[in-house]
Scaffold this motif. Structure first.
Motif, short mmCIF file in Angstrom:
data_model
loop_
_atom_site.label_atom_id
_atom_site.label_comp_id
_atom_site.label_asym_id
_atom_site.label_seq_id
_atom_site.Cartn_x
_atom_site.Cartn_y
_atom_site.Cartn_z
N PHE A 88 1.29 6.61 -0.37
CA PHE A 88 1.67 5.16 -0.19
C PHE A 88 0.88 3.86 -1.43
O PHE A 88 1.77 2.59 -0.90
CB PHE A 88 1.36 4.70 1.13
N LYS A 89 -0.40 4.11 -1.19
CA LYS A 89 -1.21 2.75 -1.65
C LYS A 89 -0.38 2.45 -3.30
O LYS A 89 -0.82 1.14 -3.15
CB LYS A 89 -2.67 3.29 -2.33
N GLN A 90 0.06 3.61 -4.07
CA GLN A 90 0.27 3.41 -5.51
C GLN A 90 1.52 2.45 -5.20
O GLN A 90 2.34 1.61 -5.74
CB GLN A 90 1.24 4.34 -6.00
N VAL A 91 2.80 2.64 -4.19
CA VAL A 91 3.68 1.54 -4.19
C VAL A 91 3.51 0.33 -3.17
O VAL A 91 4.11 -0.57 -3.98
CB VAL A 91 4.62 2.07 -2.46
N ASN A 92 2.52 0.05 -2.67
CA ASN A 92 1.43 -1.29 -2.57
C ASN A 92 1.34 -2.46 -3.67
O ASN A 92 1.58 -2.82 -3.81
CB ASN A 92 0.73 -1.24 -1.69
N ASP A 93 0.81 -1.38 -4.48
CA ASP A 93 0.08 -1.95 -6.00
C ASP A 93 0.90 -2.60 -6.76
O ASP A 93 1.10 -3.13 -6.98
CB ASP A 93 -0.90 -1.34 -5.97
N VAL A 94 2.16 -0.74 -6.54
CA VAL A 94 3.52 -1.43 -8.09
C VAL A 94 4.87 -2.72 -7.22
O VAL A 94 4.53 -3.34 -7.74
CB VAL A 94 3.82 0.25 -8.38
N HIS A 95 4.89 -2.40 -6.56
CA HIS A 95 5.82 -3.30 -5.76
C HIS A 95 5.33 -4.10 -4.68
O HIS A 95 6.54 -5.12 -4.21
CB HIS A 95 6.77 -1.75 -4.90
N GLY A 96 4.64 -4.12 -4.05
CA GLY A 96 4.29 -5.25 -3.44
C GLY A 96 4.04 -4.77 -1.70
O GLY A 96 4.99 -3.52 -1.29
N HIS A 97 3.51 -5.51 -0.97
CA HIS A 97 3.31 -5.41 0.52
C HIS A 97 4.67 -5.37 1.09
O HIS A 97 5.02 -4.75 1.49
CB HIS A 97 2.22 -6.40 1.40
N GLU A 98 6.06 -6.11 0.52
CA GLU A 98 6.62 -5.42 1.72
C GLU A 98 7.47 -4.70 1.21
O GLU A 98 8.09 -3.73 2.17
CB GLU A 98 7.80 -6.94 0.92
N ALA A 99 7.36 -3.91 0.12
CA ALA A 99 7.96 -2.78 -0.38
C ALA A 99 7.13 -1.47 0.46
O ALA A 99 7.44 -0.84 0.82
CB ALA A 99 7.62 -2.54 -1.98
N GLY A 100 5.70 -1.95 1.05
CA GLY A 100 5.20 -1.40 1.90
C GLY A 100 5.32 -0.75 3.13
O GLY A 100 5.47 -0.26 4.04
#
Length: 221
Positions: free
Chosen positions: A72-84
Motif C-alpha cells: 500500500f505504501k508503494q501505491v501511495n508513493d508512486v501513484h499518489g494519495h488519491e490512488a491510495g
C-alpha cells in the motif's frame, strides 16, 4: 372542540420539527459510526456487532481476522494519495461483500481492517480465507492503471463448546500477531487456535504495532 383543534394545529409544526431533529441526529450518529472513506463501521460500531455474533451460542466456528494490505505504501508513493484512497475504498467494498453473509467487517485505520465471521466448520473458514486473500490480491484499477496490492491475514479460530463467551479484544490481539508473522514472510493467511500472545504488550497492543510508540526493534516510531 375548536380550542382542541387550535392546540393541535399549533403543536403540529413543533412535533414535525422534533421529528426532523431526531432524524438529523440519527443521521449524524450513523455517520460517526461509519468510516468516511469506505463506509465500513468504525471500531466502536464493529465491536457492538461483533459482540452480538460472539454471544450467539451456535455450533458454528467463529474466526476473528486482522487484515493488512501489502504494497500500500508503494501505491501511495508512486501513484499518489488519491490512488491510495481508491485502493482503500475498493478493499473496503470487497471486504463488505465478502463478509456480508458471514459476519461483520470494519476498517481499523490506515490500510488495516478487521472481521468476525461464522462458518460451519474449520475447513470452510480456510476456504473463505483463501478466497478472500485471492480477491484482495486482485489488481485494483485506478485512472486506467492496475494497482498491484497484496494482503496479510491473521485469524484466530474459535470452536464452539462450554465456557465463557469469547472476548473480542483477546482474539484480535492474537489475530494481529498471526497477521504480523504472515507479513514477515511475504503475505498470505494463517490461523491460530491459541489465545496466548507471543509478543510483549505495550500500551495494550503488540510490541511493534502502530500505536504502541515502538517499532519491532523497540525504537521510536
Amino acid at each position: 372542540m375548536s380550542d382542541t383543534l387550535a392546540a393541535l394545529s399549533a403543536a403540529a409544526p413543533l412535533a414535525a420539527g422534533w421529528t426532523v431533529h431526531g432524524l438529523w441526529q440519527q443521521r449524524l450518529i450513523g455517520r460517526a459510526e461509519r468510516d468516511a472513506l469506505t463506509g465500513l463501521p468504525r471500531r466502536a460500531a464493529f465491536e457492538k456487532s461483533a459482540a452480538r455474533i460472539l454471544r450467539r451460542r451456535r455450533r458454528d466456528v467463529v474466526a476473528v481476522l486482522v487484515i493488512d494490505l501489502d504494497g500500500f505504501k508503494q501505491v501511495n508513493d508512486v501513484h499518489g494519495h488519491e490512488a491510495g484512497d481508491s485502493a482503500i475504498r475498493e478493499t473496503g467494498r470487497r471486504l463488505a461483500q465478502w463478509a456480508e453473509p458471514l459476519g461483520t467487517v470494519a476498517r481499523l485505520g490506515g490500510d488495516e481492517f478487521a472481521a468476525v465471521i461464522r462458518c460451519p466448520d474449520p475447513d470452510t473458514v480456510r476456504g473463505e480465507l483463501t478466497h478472500l486473500h485471492q480477491w484482495l490480491c486482485s489488481p485494483i484499477t485506478y485512472d486506467g492503471l492496475p494497482l498491484p496490492l497484496g494482503a496479510s491475514i491473521g485469524a484466530y479460530l474459535h470452536t464452539p463448546g462450554p465456557g465463557p463467551a469469547l472476548e473480542l479484544s483477546g482474539a484480535l490481539r492474537v489475530a494481529d500477531e498471526v497477521m504480523y508473522g504472515v507479513k514477515q514472510t511475504g503475505g498470505g493467511w494463517s490461523v491460530t487456535r491459541s489465545l496466548t500472545p507471543s509478543y510483549r504488550t505495550v500500551n495494550g497492543r503488540r510490541d511493534g504495532r502502530r500505536g504502541t510508540g515502538l517499532d519491532a526493534e523497540g525504537g521510536p516510531r
